[in-house]
Design an enzyme around this catalytic site. Structure first.
Site, short mmCIF file in Angstrom:
data_model
loop_
_atom_site.label_atom_id
_atom_site.label_comp_id
_atom_site.label_asym_id
_atom_site.label_seq_id
_atom_site.Cartn_x
_atom_site.Cartn_y
_atom_site.Cartn_z
N TYR A 154 -13.64 7.92 -12.20
CA TYR A 154 -13.04 7.60 -10.90
C TYR A 154 -13.79 8.32 -9.77
O TYR A 154 -13.89 7.83 -8.65
CB TYR A 154 -11.54 7.96 -10.90
CG TYR A 154 -10.75 7.19 -9.87
CD1 TYR A 154 -10.63 5.81 -9.95
CD2 TYR A 154 -10.13 7.84 -8.81
CE1 TYR A 154 -9.91 5.10 -9.00
CE2 TYR A 154 -9.40 7.14 -7.87
CZ TYR A 154 -9.30 5.77 -7.97
OH TYR A 154 -8.59 5.06 -7.02
N LYS A 161 -9.35 9.14 -2.29
CA LYS A 161 -7.88 9.01 -2.36
C LYS A 161 -7.20 10.31 -1.94
O LYS A 161 -6.11 10.28 -1.36
CB LYS A 161 -7.44 8.58 -3.76
CG LYS A 161 -7.88 7.17 -4.17
CD LYS A 161 -7.37 6.09 -3.23
CE LYS A 161 -7.58 4.71 -3.79
NZ LYS A 161 -7.29 3.65 -2.81
N1 LIG Z 1 -5.82 -1.77 -9.42
C1 LIG Z 1 -5.55 -0.50 -9.67
O1 LIG Z 1 -5.57 -0.04 -10.81
C2 LIG Z 1 -5.16 0.41 -8.55
C3 LIG Z 1 -4.49 1.61 -8.85
C4 LIG Z 1 -4.15 2.47 -7.82
C5 LIG Z 1 -4.50 2.14 -6.51
N2 LIG Z 1 -5.17 0.97 -6.26
C6 LIG Z 1 -5.52 0.66 -4.88
O2 LIG Z 1 -4.91 -0.53 -4.48
C7 LIG Z 1 -5.62 -1.07 -3.37
C8 LIG Z 1 -5.88 -2.55 -3.59
O3 LIG Z 1 -6.79 -2.73 -4.65
P1 LIG Z 1 -6.62 -3.84 -5.78
O4 LIG Z 1 -6.62 -3.11 -7.07
O5 LIG Z 1 -5.52 -4.75 -5.45
O6 LIG Z 1 -8.03 -4.59 -5.74
P2 LIG Z 1 -8.55 -5.86 -4.88
O7 LIG Z 1 -10.00 -5.97 -5.20
O8 LIG Z 1 -7.72 -7.03 -5.16
O9 LIG Z 1 -8.34 -5.38 -3.39
C9 LIG Z 1 -9.21 -4.49 -2.74
C10 LIG Z 1 -9.47 -5.07 -1.38
O10 LIG Z 1 -10.20 -4.13 -0.56
C11 LIG Z 1 -10.91 -4.93 0.35
N3 LIG Z 1 -11.93 -4.20 1.09
C12 LIG Z 1 -13.01 -3.54 0.60
N4 LIG Z 1 -13.78 -3.11 1.64
C13 LIG Z 1 -13.15 -3.50 2.80
C14 LIG Z 1 -13.47 -3.39 4.17
N5 LIG Z 1 -14.59 -2.80 4.59
N6 LIG Z 1 -12.60 -3.92 5.07
C15 LIG Z 1 -11.47 -4.54 4.68
N7 LIG Z 1 -11.14 -4.70 3.38
C16 LIG Z 1 -11.97 -4.19 2.44
C17 LIG Z 1 -11.52 -6.01 -0.54
O11 LIG Z 1 -11.96 -7.11 0.22
C18 LIG Z 1 -10.33 -6.33 -1.42
O12 LIG Z 1 -9.60 -7.43 -0.92
C19 LIG Z 1 -6.89 -0.21 -3.24
O13 LIG Z 1 -6.67 0.80 -2.27
C20 LIG Z 1 -6.99 0.42 -4.61
O14 LIG Z 1 -7.74 1.61 -4.64
C21 LIG Z 1 -5.49 0.10 -7.25
#
Ligand SMILES: NC(=O)c1ccc[n+]([C@@H]2O[C@H](COP(=O)([O-])OP(=O)(O)OC[C@H]3O[C@@H](n4cnc5c(N)ncnc54)[C@H](O)[C@@H]3O)[C@@H](O)[C@H]2O)c1
Length: 254
Positions: A154, A161
């Protein structure tokens, strides 16, 4: 209908597996008007396909790294909704090379990029949206346990984060004066496009599911439930908090 009469934004969504989409979908089902963002034209096309036929949803475009786009978004949102009651920051990015191997190898540029998109963007967006956030508004960001533990692969995203969670606390202090709450949702690993950037995701998911107090799968739907609570008046005394949605994995020692 916990969100009847509320309006807000969920940024950003990639596809139907995005955590942001699960939150937007649930918010709309609870009666909210929801603006759903795509990072660029390609993503916007996907968002439009998802929001089609949903009268209380509308697609927007914004790249968090481009100030002109942020300002244009705020104008468009103002014209569409007037004020907004919630903002969900659901976006993160780091170079794939920085999400495997040793954290110590992170480059200066890779570090800056991850922190800019994944943490500073929350501060920038809150500043831009502050003039149109209604009193009693709710902001939330998506974090992960790698902010407080050293989780293999990570790496720089864990540092981003940690900065995101600290930013949430400072923003909660700043915006609390206006009655606006700012919190963090921290889900366990879920299979999405962004998560697949982290080496070994499938093993992480199995590991967490096997060792968590609740012996069942969790996913986007569980995260969306907690997001609805944070958007709604049910959580009106809650700000600056990290809420884990991981079947309790974060409390387990041995
Ligand atoms: N999936 C997991 O396991 C998990 C766990 C904990 C936290 N998260 C967090 O959840 C959030 C959403 O992620 P997800 O897992 O749904 O993946 P996802 O890929 O569906 O969403 C991530 C989004 O971030 C956007 N993004 C990246 N750079 C950007 C920029 N410059 N401007 C605007 N948007 C931008 C991407 O276009 C994408 O739509 C993130 O913050 C991620 O770190 C995810």
């Amino acid at each position: 209908m916990l969100l009847k009469g509320k309006k807000g934004l969920v940024l950003s969504v990639t596809n139907e597996n995005s955590i942001g989409w699960a939150i937007a979908d649930a918010a709309a089902n609870h009666g909210a008007e929801v603006g759903v963002g795509g990072q660029n034209d390609k993503m916007r096309g996907r968002v439009e396909a998802l929001t089609e036929g949903r009268p209380n949803m509308k697609a927007f475009t914004v790249d968090f790294q481009i100030d002109e786009q942020i300002e244009a978004l705020v104008e468009e949102v103002k014209k569409t909704y007037g004020g907004i009651d919630f903002f969900v920051h659901s976006a993160a990015f780091a170079n794939r090379d920085d999400l495997s191997g040793r954290f110590i190898d992170t480059s200066r540029d890779g570090f800056k990029l991850a922190l800019d998109i994944s943490a500073y963007s929350l501060v920038r967006m809150c500043k831009a949206l502050e003039p149109i956030m209604n009193e009693e508004g709710s902001v939330m960001a998506l974090s992960y346990l790698g902010s407080v533990r050293a989780v293999s692969n990570y790496n720089v995203m864990g540092v981003a984060k940690a900065a995101l969670e600290a930013s949430v606390r400072y923003l909660a202090a700043d915006l609390g004066v206006k009655g606006i709450r700012v919190n963090t949702l921290s889900p366990g690993p879920i299979n999405t496009v962004a998560a697949r950037g982290v080496k070994g995701l499938t093993e992480m998911i199995d590991y967490v599911h096997e060792r968590s107090p609740l012996k069942r799968r969790f996913g986007q739907e569980e995260v969306a439930g907690s997001a609805i609570y944070l958007m709604s008046d049910l959580s009106k005394g809650v700000t600056g908090q990290v809420i884990y949605i991981d079947n309790g994995y974060n409390i387990v020692g041995m």
